[in-house]
Design an enzyme around this catalytic site. Structure first.
Site: not given
Ligand code: DAU
Length: 339
Positions: A126-128, A151, A155
């Site tokens: 992941t880029d994270e 997390y 990774k």
């Molecule tokens: O960058 C790659 C990564 O992308 C992967 O390594 C991870 O496994 C994957 O979960 C994803 O991580 P993020 O944390 O960026 O994804 P997430 O969909 O949880 O959140 C995306 C963005 O949206 C982040 O800035 C937080 C925001 N968010 C997320 C959720 C779940 C919200 O505003 N509301 C939410 O309920």
């Protein structure tokens, strides 16, 4: 016949990858090792159930006996098996993230070293791992790792195991690091499927911390085609960043508006929430020059990809309603409380 072990193939990216591999390579036998945790769903590959070239084995990558029984004569191993949700890694015990993402990766590599030391191993990362990236930087594969969450730290640990085996055991190992994926079969805890399915049901969209954060959204098929290219043409010991490089970059708030347009729902569904993601990274971005030099580029633009994804979730209510009625509810209520 090429034999490929895919781990975590019942998850979102893994299942899309298996479907691509199955259709692109006629002469391939695919074994999918998946523990079927909450995010692994055999229905994601229901269309391949009758294929003689595909087999699902339920098991854990941390279990040496199971892994050893599968790696004997493999040509490729692609490791998708991972705990992936940032919010779960900060609000629940991170131990499972470390056990699966670091120790599980080690078990795979160590078993492969003993049984099939010439096999090709791709660690899907992941880029994270680069952490919060200030604008206008685009870290390349040599950039310093500064993971922010348990997390992403786990990774990074998995990547390090993979690269260490390449060096010390002279194995054929590569690492990919991709930006945020979206598309069909994504578990509805992640931003896009959560907001799309909530919007369909007129439920609130919990937009964190003002929605100003930047992610580089890539349609899952584009990620999968990059992985296949890396397996076919990548070089051992190398890391490959994968990302869409959206220009201009799209903050979460703007992406939410796109989702509302595609679902035909009002902005009043947006529920601003603060503090649910401790240490929330503001921006992710990567340089993708290296994978582009191999001949890859993304083919689906974001607006089009969001529309395709919304159409898929509209058609597959059966798929996500079954998930949302189970243990998911408990997580949702514990994490979001009353929105
Ligand atoms: O960058 C790659 C990564 O992308 C992967 O390594 C991870 O496994 C994957 O979960 C994803 O991580 P993020 O944390 O960026 O994804 P997430 O969909 O949880 O959140 C995306 C963005 O949206 C982040 O800035 C937080 C925001 N968010 C997320 C959720 C779940 C919200 O505003 N509301 C939410 O309920």
């Amino acid at each position: 016949m090429r034999k490929v072990l895919v781990t975590g193939g019942c998850g979102f990216i893994g299942s899309n990858f298996i479907r691509l591999l199955h259709s692109e390579e006629a002469d391939v036998e695919i074994i999918n090792l998946d523990m079927l945790t909450y995010a692994g769903n055999p229905k994601n590959l229901a269309d391949l159930e009758d294929s003689s070239r595909y087999k699902l084995v339920r098991g854990d990558i941390r279990d040496t006996n199971v892994v050893e029984s599968l790696v004997g004569d493999v040509d490729w191993v692609v490791n998708f098996a991972a705990e992936t949700h940032v919010d779960r890694s900060t609000s629940e015990k991170a131990g499972e993230f470390i056990e699966t993402n670091v120790y599980g990766t080690y078990v795979l590599l160590d078993s492969l070293r003993r049984a099939s030391p010439k096999a090709r191993f791709l660690q899907v990362g992941t880029d994270e791992v680069y952490g919060d990236v200030p604008y206008p930087e685009f870290p390349d594969e040599t950039a310093r790792l500064e993971p922010s969450s348990p997390y992403s730290a786990s990774k990074a640990g998995g990547d390090m195991q993979a690269l260490a085996f390449q060096r010390t055991a002279d194995m054929d190992v590569m690492v990919s690091r991709c930006t945020n994926n979206y598309g069909p079969y994504q578990y509805p805890e992640k931003l896009l499927p959560l907001f799309i399915t909530n919007a369909f049901d007129d439920e609130p969209l919990p937009l964190y911390d003002g929605g100003t954060q930047i992610r580089d959204w890539l349609f899952v098929d584009d990620h999968c085609s990059a992985l296949l290219l890396i397996l076919r043409e990548g070089k051992s010991g190398e890391i490959y960043n994968v990302g869409a490089n959206q220009d201009p970059e799209v903050p979460n708030g703007e992406l939410t508006q796109m989702i509302l347009r595609a679902t035909g729902k009002p902005a009043s569904l947006i529920r601003p929430v603060e503090g649910l993601r401790p240490g929330h990274d503001q921006r992710y971005a990567v340089s993708t020059e290296k994978i582009r030099a191999l001949g890859w580029s993304p083919s689906v633009d974001l607006e089009e990809g969001v529309e395709k994804t919304v159409a898929w979730y509209r058609d597959r209510r059966d798929w996500w309603e079954a998930i949302k009625s189970g243990a998911y509810r408990e997580y949702y209520q514990k994490h979001y409380g009353k929105l």
